[in-house]
Design a protein around this motif. Structure first.
Motif, mmCIF file in Angstrom:
data_model
loop_
_atom_site.group_PDB
_atom_site.id
_atom_site.type_symbol
_atom_site.label_atom_id
_atom_site.label_comp_id
_atom_site.label_asym_id
_atom_site.label_seq_id
_atom_site.Cartn_x
_atom_site.Cartn_y
_atom_site.Cartn_z
ATOM 1 N N TYR A 107 -43.369 -18.948 16.614
ATOM 2 C CA TYR A 107 -42.373 -17.934 16.973
ATOM 3 C C TYR A 107 -41.039 -18.598 17.328
ATOM 4 C CZ TYR A 107 -39.915 -14.412 19.695
ATOM 5 O OH TYR A 107 -38.961 -13.557 20.182
ATOM 6 N N GLU A 108 -41.092 -19.617 18.170
ATOM 7 C CA GLU A 108 -39.864 -20.311 18.567
ATOM 8 C C GLU A 108 -39.188 -20.985 17.391
ATOM 9 O OE1 GLU A 108 -41.269 -22.701 21.835
ATOM 10 O OE2 GLU A 108 -40.900 -21.062 23.278
ATOM 11 N N GLN A 109 -39.980 -21.516 16.472
ATOM 12 C CA GLN A 109 -39.423 -22.134 15.277
ATOM 13 C C GLN A 109 -38.743 -21.076 14.409
ATOM 14 O OE1 GLN A 109 -42.115 -24.661 13.212
ATOM 15 N NE2 GLN A 109 -40.595 -25.319 11.730
#
Length: 137
Positions: A107-109
């Motif tokens: 998700y952060e990527q």
């Protein structure tokens, strides 16, 4: 798994599975392929994902939620009365951490790439040195 015979009261014989020893509980390396399906940074449910585990078991409907202590992973669930019960979930803390880290990492990527979904195939190492694959739809 070895089986042993157990005798019930009244002399009836039944087969009983042996409980796995601690040595047998050690998990094989887990490969997780995470797909982020939606990203909604302005909502409390930040996104949805699916995870393919070891190319053999898929879990859909995983939610990424902003809680008071940061992001967390919510497994698919159903409502039973006034509470929600997970349909599937990690049994061990180690598995729970690996799943959480893989989903939040994907998700952060995706957020860092500024995309609505992850579209490239990525490879990263899990903290325990096990491969985690993250790929788009």
């Amino acid at each position: 798994m070895p089986r042993e015979k157990a005798t019930q009261p009244g002399g009836e014989s039944t087969e009983k599975r042996e409980q796995p020893s601690e040595a047998h509980k050690e998990a094989a390396p887990m490969q997780l392929e995470v797909r982020i399906h939606s990203i909604r940074p302005s909502e409390s449910i930040k996104g949805t994902a699916s995870v393919n585990i070891n190319g053999a078991f898929a879990v859909r409907g995983i939610k990424i939620i902003e809680g008071s202590n940061g992001l967390f992973v919510s497994m698919p669930s159903y409502k039973a009365g006034n509470e929600y019960k997970d349909i599937c979930f990690p049994i061990t803390q180690e598995c729970r951490k690996q799943l959480h880290d893989a989903v939040i990492g994907a998700y952060e990527q995706a957020i860092a790439q500024g995309q609505d979904t992850v579209t490239k195939h990525h490879e990263m190492q899990a903290p325990e040195g096990q491969a985690i694959e993250m790929s788009g739809m």
